[in-house]
Design a protein around this motif. Structure first.
Motif, PDB file in Angstrom:
ATOM      1  N   SER A 154       0.841  -1.197   0.000  1.00 17.60           N
ATOM      2  CA  SER A 154       0.000   0.000   0.000  1.00 17.60           C
ATOM      3  C   SER A 154       0.875   1.245   0.000  1.00 17.60           C
ATOM      4  CB  SER A 154      -0.901   0.000   1.235  1.00 17.60           C
ATOM      5  OG  SER A 154      -1.736  -1.133   1.269  1.00 17.60           O
ATOM      6  N   GLY A 155       0.295   2.358  -0.456  1.00 15.83           N
ATOM      7  CA  GLY A 155       0.966   3.638  -0.338  1.00 15.83           C
ATOM      8  C   GLY A 155       2.178   3.822  -1.212  1.00 15.83           C
ATOM      9  N   VAL A 156       2.227   3.125  -2.363  1.00 16.43           N
ATOM     10  CA  VAL A 156       3.359   3.286  -3.284  1.00 16.43           C
ATOM     11  C   VAL A 156       2.851   3.821  -4.616  1.00 16.43           C
ATOM     12  CG1 VAL A 156       4.639   1.420  -2.181  1.00 16.43           C
ATOM     13  CG2 VAL A 156       3.206   0.913  -4.171  1.00 16.43           C
ATOM     14  N   ALA A 157       3.762   4.339  -5.424  1.00 16.00           N
ATOM     15  CA  ALA A 157       3.400   4.824  -6.755  1.00 16.00           C
ATOM     16  C   ALA A 157       2.916   3.675  -7.620  1.00 16.00           C
ATOM     17  CB  ALA A 157       4.597   5.517  -7.399  1.00 16.00           C
ATOM     18  N   MET A 158       2.055   4.013  -8.581  1.00 16.62           N
ATOM     19  CA  MET A 158       1.476   2.996  -9.456  1.00 16.62           C
ATOM     20  C   MET A 158       1.541   3.455 -10.906  1.00 16.62           C
ATOM     21  SD  MET A 158      -2.001   2.095  -7.382  1.00 16.62           S
ATOM     22  CE  MET A 158      -2.568   1.038  -8.727  1.00 16.62           C
ATOM     23  N   SER A 159       1.730   2.496 -11.792  1.00 20.94           N
ATOM     24  CA  SER A 159       1.654   2.754 -13.219  1.00 20.94           C
ATOM     25  C   SER A 159       0.713   1.726 -13.821  1.00 20.94           C
ATOM     26  CB  SER A 159       3.036   2.668 -13.866  1.00 20.94           C
ATOM     27  OG  SER A 159       2.983   3.041 -15.226  1.00 20.94           O
ATOM     28  N   LEU A 160      -0.320   2.190 -14.516  1.00 16.51           N
ATOM     29  CA  LEU A 160      -1.344   1.313 -15.071  1.00 16.51           C
ATOM     30  C   LEU A 160      -1.153   1.167 -16.569  1.00 16.51           C
ATOM     31  CD1 LEU A 160      -4.417   3.004 -13.285  1.00 16.51           C
ATOM     32  CD2 LEU A 160      -2.839   1.288 -12.357  1.00 16.51           C
ATOM     33  N   VAL A 198      -0.678   6.371 -16.392  1.00 19.56           N
ATOM     34  CA  VAL A 198      -1.401   5.445 -17.261  1.00 19.56           C
ATOM     35  C   VAL A 198      -0.649   5.317 -18.581  1.00 19.56           C
ATOM     36  CG1 VAL A 198      -3.577   4.934 -18.433  1.00 19.56           C
ATOM     37  CG2 VAL A 198      -3.610   6.098 -16.215  1.00 19.56           C
ATOM     38  N   VAL A 199      -0.498   4.073 -19.036  1.00 20.07           N
ATOM     39  CA  VAL A 199       0.205   3.774 -20.294  1.00 20.07           C
ATOM     40  C   VAL A 199      -0.742   3.021 -21.217  1.00 20.07           C
ATOM     41  CG1 VAL A 199       2.103   2.436 -21.313  1.00 20.07           C
ATOM     42  CG2 VAL A 199       2.472   3.730 -19.199  1.00 20.07           C
ATOM     43  N   GLN A 200      -0.703   3.357 -22.509  1.00 13.06           N
ATOM     44  CA  GLN A 200      -1.512   2.668 -23.507  1.00 13.06           C
ATOM     45  C   GLN A 200      -0.941   1.288 -23.816  1.00 13.06           C
ATOM     46  OE1 GLN A 200      -4.257   3.219 -25.130  1.00 13.06           O
ATOM     47  NE2 GLN A 200      -4.543   5.372 -25.630  1.00 13.06           N
ATOM     48  N   VAL A 201      -1.819   0.294 -23.976  1.00 14.90           N
ATOM     49  CA  VAL A 201      -1.416  -0.978 -24.572  1.00 14.90           C
ATOM     50  C   VAL A 201      -1.947  -0.981 -25.988  1.00 14.90           C
ATOM     51  CG1 VAL A 201      -1.522  -3.492 -24.475  1.00 14.90           C
ATOM     52  CG2 VAL A 201      -1.488  -2.180 -22.346  1.00 14.90           C
ATOM     53  N   ASP A 202      -1.127  -0.540 -26.935  1.00 12.21           N
ATOM     54  CA  ASP A 202      -1.472  -0.608 -28.353  1.00 12.21           C
ATOM     55  C   ASP A 202      -0.194  -0.909 -29.114  1.00 12.21           C
ATOM     56  OD1 ASP A 202      -0.120   1.818 -28.348  1.00 12.21           O
ATOM     57  OD2 ASP A 202      -1.853   3.031 -28.905  1.00 12.21           O
ATOM     58  N   GLY A 203      -0.173  -0.605 -30.402  1.00 12.70           N
ATOM     59  CA  GLY A 203       1.003  -0.961 -31.194  1.00 12.70           C
ATOM     60  C   GLY A 203       2.215  -0.110 -30.935  1.00 12.70           C
ATOM     61  N   ARG A 204       2.037   1.012 -30.211  1.00 15.91           N
ATOM     62  CA  ARG A 204       3.177   1.889 -29.938  1.00 15.91           C
ATOM     63  C   ARG A 204       3.553   1.899 -28.465  1.00 15.91           C
ATOM     64  NH1 ARG A 204       2.469   7.813 -31.998  1.00 15.91           N
ATOM     65  NH2 ARG A 204       0.961   7.883 -30.282  1.00 15.91           N
ATOM     66  N   ALA A 205       2.566   1.812 -27.601  1.00 19.56           N
ATOM     67  CA  ALA A 205       2.793   1.724 -26.153  1.00 19.56           C
ATOM     68  C   ALA A 205       3.497   2.962 -25.609  1.00 19.56           C
ATOM     69  CB  ALA A 205       3.591   0.470 -25.804  1.00 19.56           C
ATOM     70  N   PRO A 252      11.734   1.311  -7.909  1.00 18.16           N
ATOM     71  CA  PRO A 252      11.791   0.075  -7.133  1.00 18.16           C
ATOM     72  C   PRO A 252      10.824   0.133  -5.948  1.00 18.16           C
ATOM     73  CG  PRO A 252      13.997   0.832  -7.689  1.00 18.16           C
ATOM     74  CD  PRO A 252      13.061   1.930  -8.079  1.00 18.16           C
ATOM     75  N   GLY A 253      10.143  -0.975  -5.714  1.00 15.45           N
ATOM     76  CA  GLY A 253       9.184  -1.042  -4.626  1.00 15.45           C
ATOM     77  C   GLY A 253       7.789  -0.597  -5.005  1.00 15.45           C
ATOM     78  N   ASP A 254       7.628  -0.012  -6.194  1.00 17.56           N
ATOM     79  CA  ASP A 254       6.314   0.455  -6.637  1.00 17.56           C
ATOM     80  C   ASP A 254       5.566  -0.644  -7.394  1.00 17.56           C
ATOM     81  OD1 ASP A 254       6.745   2.936  -5.484  1.00 17.56           O
ATOM     82  OD2 ASP A 254       7.684   3.759  -7.291  1.00 17.56           O
ATOM     83  N   THR A 255       4.386  -0.316  -7.909  1.00 18.74           N
ATOM     84  CA  THR A 255       3.494  -1.319  -8.500  1.00 18.74           C
ATOM     85  C   THR A 255       3.175  -0.996  -9.949  1.00 18.74           C
ATOM     86  OG1 THR A 255       2.490  -1.886  -6.372  1.00 18.74           O
ATOM     87  CG2 THR A 255       1.206  -2.391  -8.337  1.00 18.74           C
ATOM     88  N   VAL A 256       3.208  -2.029 -10.785  1.00 20.45           N
ATOM     89  CA  VAL A 256       2.785  -1.954 -12.179  1.00 20.45           C
ATOM     90  C   VAL A 256       1.546  -2.822 -12.339  1.00 20.45           C
ATOM     91  CG1 VAL A 256       3.403  -2.481 -14.568  1.00 20.45           C
ATOM     92  CG2 VAL A 256       5.130  -1.547 -13.011  1.00 20.45           C
ATOM     93  N   VAL A 257       0.502  -2.251 -12.937  1.00 18.74           N
ATOM     94  CA  VAL A 257      -0.757  -2.971 -13.142  1.00 18.74           C
ATOM     95  C   VAL A 257      -0.996  -3.124 -14.639  1.00 18.74           C
ATOM     96  CG1 VAL A 257      -3.244  -2.985 -12.732  1.00 18.74           C
ATOM     97  CG2 VAL A 257      -1.704  -1.992 -11.023  1.00 18.74           C
TER      98      VAL A 257
END
Length: 404
Positions: free
Chosen positions: A54-60, A93-100, A159-164
């Motif tokens: 909990s309480g860490v940076a996130m990238s979706l 937030v990051v796109q999941v497409d052909g370029r990303a 480091p220590g953060d979360t990727v979704v």
């Protein structure tokens, strides 16, 4: 990743609407000099999320694209975003497409409100803006590069953060193109080694990874069976761990298979159809079909599906008095003796089910030939590396029915 990118092709009206959403998202955000603590009663409370902190940076990394369910944030992701906000950690937030590429740069919530109720309203407004941002996302480029999306998402946090990852996981670009026959059922270990040799593993070092909705599809992409979905999850779990992830958690998608996104185009990944047995002929049971096996074993991935498929063969064998020969084959992985043993055991596993279904033992024979059979596909690359797709195609059980 720091390369020039072509301009986005999103229509102007859509860009304006999303810019307005971003303004709303930032309206509740006051970036202060230093980080002020939330008012009493609004301290962060740990989120029950398995190994995820909990309480860490996130990238979706969000797959708002054709052939994948329309994205929405599960409650768990919203709870983790709330926890990040209370600790003044960024959410991107990051796109999941052909370029990303990055669709929303890291957003840090902070409010000057000292009243707990006003602070909660600001926080909920910020979270609603994040939900709306995701709900209005649309891919910009054709196809889907999930590997690159994970890599870009991981670079937005530390480091220590979360990727979704919220996506079906069905990549349609090299080097992990699931359109390649056999790739959908490739051994996760083979996939990881292939990507490692190609220097294509995403850098997830010391990140926590959450996979949401992997294996879930939307028309016109064919739905994956239970075992196929499970296998795609296993592939991405293995990739994340090989990329250095501290841990990997799994959650189902909140959206089922609904989708209102049909462009830009994303190629359909072929899904093996149920076997149609040829009377007095030869039928090949591929490993990506119903009669498929757990990697490096003679255990069916989905015993119920395998039995249902082989029941059709048993019914066919009841007509007249045909005999059936079962021939197990493998890829070139492993030792020669190991390949022979595995191919034999898989053929015998099919034989066992047929006998349980009532086919007389004297009308069935089984044998294994390893990787020595006429129709095998070359499954080694120019440097001797095992090619996961062709290797999976070579893992079969050949059914030869003789009527004379």
């Amino acid at each position: 990743m720091a390369v020039a990118q072509p301009p986005r092709t999103r229509p102007r009206a859509v860009r304006r609407r999303r810019a307005a959403l971003l303004a709303g998202l930032l309206l509740a955000t006051a970036v202060l000099t230093g980080c002020e603590s939330p008012p009493a009663g609004k301290e962060d409370k740990p989120v029950a999320a398995g190994c995820l902190p909990s309480g860490v940076a996130m990238s979706l990394a969000i797959g708002a694209r054709a052939n994948s369910p329309t994205p929405a944030l599960p409650d768990l992701v919203v709870d983790l975003a709330r926890s990040a906000a209370l600790k003044h950690r960024g959410v991107s937030v990051v796109q999941v497409d052909g370029r990303a590429d990055v669709d929303l740069k890291p957003q840090v919530f902070d409010s000057k409100a000292q009243n707990p109720n006003k602070y909660e309203k600001d926080l909920n407004r910020w979270l609603d803006g994040l939900r709306q941002w995701v709900a209005t996302m649309r891919a910009d480029e054709p196809e889907a590069d999930v590997l690159k999306s994970l890599d870009v998402a991981a670079a937005q946090v530390g480091p220590g953060d979360t990727v979704v990852l919220v996506d079906s996981g069905l990549q349609t670009t090299a080097p992990l193109d699931f359109r390649t026959r056999g790739m959908l059922d490739a051994d996760p270990t083979d996939v990881v080694e292939f990507l490692r040799r190609a220097d294509a593993l995403p850098n997830l070092s010391d990140r926590h990874v959450l996979l949401v909705g992997v294996g879930d599809t939307a028309p016109p992409q064919a739905e994956l069976g239970v075992a196929q979905r499970r296998h795609v999850v296993e592939i991405w779990t293995a990739i994340a761990r090989a990329g250095g992830a501290t841990c990997v958690e799994l959650r189902e998608s909140p959206n089922g298979t609904r989708s209102d996104i049909d462009s830009p185009a994303v190629s359909v990944v072929p899904v093996a159809a149920p076997p149609a047995f040829t009377p007095c002929g030869v039928t090949v049971l591929p490993d990506d079909g119903a009669v498929g096996f757990v990697p490096d074993s003679a255990t069916f991935r989905d015993p119920a599906a395998a039995r249902a498929a082989l029941a059709k063969l048993a019914a066919l064998l009841e007509r007249g008095r045909p005999t059936v020969e079962l021939i197990g084959t493998t890829s070139s992985a492993g030792t020669e003796s190991g390949r022979l043993t595995l191919s034999r055991d898989r053929a015998r596993a099919v034989e066992t089910v047929l006998r349980e279904l009532g086919v007389p033992q004297e009308r069935i024979s089984s044998r294994g030939v390893g990787d020595d059979w006429p129709d095998r596909r070359p499954d080694r690359g120019p440097r001797g590396e095992l090619l996961p797709g062709p290797a999976a195609q070579n893992r079969t059980v050949v059914v030869r029915i003789s009527c004379g």
